[in-house]
Scaffold this active site. Structure first.
Site, PDB file in Angstrom:
ATOM      1  N   HIS A 119       0.815  -1.223   0.000  1.00 15.69           N
ATOM      2  CA  HIS A 119       0.000   0.000   0.000  1.00 15.69           C
ATOM      3  C   HIS A 119       0.846   1.270   0.000  1.00 15.69           C
ATOM      4  O   HIS A 119       0.376   2.322   0.414  1.00 15.69           O
ATOM      5  CB  HIS A 119      -0.964  -0.008   1.206  1.00 15.69           C
ATOM      6  CG  HIS A 119      -2.039  -1.042   1.093  1.00 15.69           C
ATOM      7  ND1 HIS A 119      -2.839  -1.442   2.144  1.00 15.69           N
ATOM      8  CD2 HIS A 119      -2.455  -1.777   0.031  1.00 15.69           C
ATOM      9  CE1 HIS A 119      -3.694  -2.367   1.726  1.00 15.69           C
ATOM     10  NE2 HIS A 119      -3.468  -2.598   0.456  1.00 15.69           N
ATOM     11  N   THR A 192      -3.630  -8.605  10.675  1.00 16.17           N
ATOM     12  CA  THR A 192      -4.484  -7.989   9.656  1.00 16.17           C
ATOM     13  C   THR A 192      -5.894  -8.547   9.776  1.00 16.17           C
ATOM     14  O   THR A 192      -6.077  -9.730  10.070  1.00 16.17           O
ATOM     15  CB  THR A 192      -3.938  -8.190   8.222  1.00 16.17           C
ATOM     16  OG1 THR A 192      -4.925  -7.733   7.294  1.00 16.17           O
ATOM     17  CG2 THR A 192      -3.573  -9.628   7.915  1.00 16.17           C
ATOM     18  N   PRO A 218      -5.197 -11.415  17.844  1.00 17.36           N
ATOM     19  CA  PRO A 218      -6.001 -11.648  19.056  1.00 17.36           C
ATOM     20  C   PRO A 218      -7.480 -11.870  18.754  1.00 17.36           C
ATOM     21  O   PRO A 218      -8.201 -12.442  19.571  1.00 17.36           O
ATOM     22  CB  PRO A 218      -5.803 -10.371  19.887  1.00 17.36           C
ATOM     23  CG  PRO A 218      -5.266  -9.350  18.953  1.00 17.36           C
ATOM     24  CD  PRO A 218      -4.607 -10.065  17.823  1.00 17.36           C
TER      25      PRO A 218
HETATM   26  P1  OAD Z   1      -7.156  -3.410  10.353  1.00 16.89           P
HETATM   27  O1  OAD Z   1      -7.269  -2.237  11.245  1.00 16.89           O
HETATM   28  O2  OAD Z   1      -8.283  -3.722   9.429  1.00 16.89           O
HETATM   29  O3  OAD Z   1      -6.933  -4.722  11.223  1.00 16.89           O
HETATM   30  C1  OAD Z   1      -5.980  -4.775  12.238  1.00 16.89           C
HETATM   31  C2  OAD Z   1      -5.972  -6.178  12.778  1.00 16.89           C
HETATM   32  O4  OAD Z   1      -4.951  -6.236  13.748  1.00 16.89           O
HETATM   33  C3  OAD Z   1      -7.273  -6.614  13.469  1.00 16.89           C
HETATM   34  O5  OAD Z   1      -7.669  -7.884  12.956  1.00 16.89           O
HETATM   35  C4  OAD Z   1      -6.892  -6.726  14.937  1.00 16.89           C
HETATM   36  O6  OAD Z   1      -7.568  -7.789  15.610  1.00 16.89           O
HETATM   37  C5  OAD Z   1      -5.416  -7.022  14.834  1.00 16.89           C
HETATM   38  N1  OAD Z   1      -4.606  -6.624  15.996  1.00 16.89           N
HETATM   39  C6  OAD Z   1      -4.806  -5.605  16.869  1.00 16.89           C
HETATM   40  N2  OAD Z   1      -3.817  -5.553  17.783  1.00 16.89           N
HETATM   41  C7  OAD Z   1      -2.957  -6.567  17.473  1.00 16.89           C
HETATM   42  C8  OAD Z   1      -1.737  -7.044  18.035  1.00 16.89           C
HETATM   43  N3  OAD Z   1      -1.181  -6.455  19.100  1.00 16.89           N
HETATM   44  N4  OAD Z   1      -1.149  -8.117  17.443  1.00 16.89           N
HETATM   45  C9  OAD Z   1      -1.697  -8.720  16.357  1.00 16.89           C
HETATM   46  N5  OAD Z   1      -2.834  -8.307  15.790  1.00 16.89           N
HETATM   47  C10 OAD Z   1      -3.473  -7.247  16.335  1.00 16.89           C
HETATM   48  O7  OAD Z   1      -5.770  -3.259   9.558  1.00 16.89           O
HETATM   49  P2  OAD Z   1      -5.282  -3.978   8.226  1.00 16.89           P
HETATM   50  O8  OAD Z   1      -5.756  -5.383   8.154  1.00 16.89           O
HETATM   51  O9  OAD Z   1      -3.836  -3.705   8.107  1.00 16.89           O
HETATM   52  O10 OAD Z   1      -5.479   0.304   3.612  1.00 16.89           O
HETATM   53  O11 OAD Z   1      -6.052  -3.133   7.147  1.00 16.89           O
HETATM   54  C11 OAD Z   1      -5.811  -3.367   5.806  1.00 16.89           C
HETATM   55  C12 OAD Z   1      -5.863  -2.082   5.044  1.00 16.89           C
HETATM   56  O12 OAD Z   1      -7.089  -1.389   5.304  1.00 16.89           O
HETATM   57  C13 OAD Z   1      -4.808  -1.058   5.445  1.00 16.89           C
HETATM   58  O13 OAD Z   1      -3.585  -1.242   4.797  1.00 16.89           O
HETATM   59  C14 OAD Z   1      -5.427   0.232   5.041  1.00 16.89           C
HETATM   60  C15 OAD Z   1      -6.783  -0.020   5.651  1.00 16.89           C
HETATM   61  O14 OAD Z   1      -7.750   0.841   5.307  1.00 16.89           O
HETATM   62  C16 OAD Z   1      -5.577   1.481   3.016  1.00 16.89           C
HETATM   63  O15 OAD Z   1      -5.415   2.544   3.590  1.00 16.89           O
HETATM   64  C17 OAD Z   1      -5.858   1.364   1.555  1.00 16.89           C
END
Ligand code: OAD
Length: 250
Positions: A119, A192, A218
């Site tokens: 991204h 993610t 988690p």
């Molecule tokens: P999200 O905010 O959608 O998801 C974050 C994930 O991290 C969730 O499933 C949480 O449960 C998990 N999480 C939280 N704390 C954690 C920890 N300490 N260890 C492990 N996991 C944890 O973020 P992304 O999946 O990265 O794109 O989102 C994907 C894309 O959507 C991003 O790159 C961005 C966003 O909008 C764009 O901006 C185009």
């Protein structure tokens, strides 16, 4: 110890080709809000309302205020033990690729080799009117930004963040390299929500091609029921624990 940690360590301990896929959860322990958790809300907006070409066309200042807020949080952050473990893996395995959806640059700061940025980068700016003078954009690490919205130094038009927005295509070379990298022995997907394509489909493709697949998160996600080993835990705790076991077995 979370169930699954032993199994993941055993597989990684004998793997030659490893691919890791990360999202915002990896940087949560560094103090950077994830997108979809409660902390992801900024003012009254959800990321899906800000990270789009339409939102930028309508109100570039608000979109830039949000990115400026995230840039300031990231500028104050350091890599955590999850980034550090992944960096160590990038040196250890014969073939290693990290596909990250994160735009914060913390994986690179931790010293990870073989990073594919799906991204883009929040530290790159591009001309929003595409004047063509700097097709790859330019680096700007000022946080907070002096003028909002920032301008293209060549044509004076609006600048935009060098990130991929909803509705925009993943850079072709990143997609191609990621597609090659899912040909691996073990694929670990960390932090993610596995909701945003195309990153979400990579772990399924890895499994279809014979990789052992592991999820670290988690919360349950759409990927949890499809991977071989879903570990319900935080990246900054689970990854160092896996690493400790790999070393103990070696
Ligand atoms: P999200 O905010 O959608 O998801 C974050 C994930 O991290 C969730 O499933 C949480 O449960 C998990 N999480 C939280 N704390 C954690 C920890 N300490 N260890 C492990 N996991 C944890 O973020 P992304 O999946 O990265 O794109 O989102 C994907 C894309 O959507 C991003 O790159 C961005 C966003 O909008 C764009 O901006 C185009």
């Amino acid at each position: 110890m979370e169930p699954g940690v032993e199994a993941a360590a055993a597989r990684l301990g004998r793997a030659r080709r490893v691919t890791v896929i990360t999202g915002a959860g990896v940087s949560a322990a560094s103090g950077i809000p994830t997108f979809r958790g409660a902390a992801g809300l900024w003012k009254t907006y959800r990321p899906e309302e800000l990270a789009t070409p339409g939102a930028f066309a309508k109100d570039p200042r608000t979109v830039w205020e949000w990115y400026d807020w995230r840039r300031q949080a990231i500028a104050a952050a350091s890599p955590n033990s999850a980034h550090e473990t992944i960096a160590a893996w990038s040196l250890r395995f014969e073939e290693f690729t990290l596909v990250t959806q994160n735009v914060d640059g913390l994986h690179e700061l931790a010293g990870t080799l073989g990073v594919i940025r799906f991204h883009g980068s929040i530290w790159i700016l591009r001309c929003a009117v595409s004047c063509g003078a700097r097709p790859d954009g330019w680096e700007d690490r000022t946080a907070p930004l002096e003028d909002l919205p920032p301008r293209c130094p060549e044509c004076g038009g609006l600048a935009r963040p060098g990130v991929v927005w909803f509705g925009e295509a993943i850079p072709g070379d990143a997609l191609e390299s990621a597609w090659r990298a899912v040909e691996c022995d073990v694929c670990v997907v960390v932090g993610t929500s596995s909701l945003v394509m195309s990153a979400a489909s990579l772990v399924d493709e890895a499994r279809a091609r014979g990789a052992y697949t592991v999820e670290v998160n988690p919360e349950a996600t759409p990927a949890s029921s499809r991977v071989d080993c879903a570990i319900a835990g935080r990246a900054e705790e689970v990854l160092p624990e896996i690493e400790r076991l790999i070393r103990a077995r070696a």
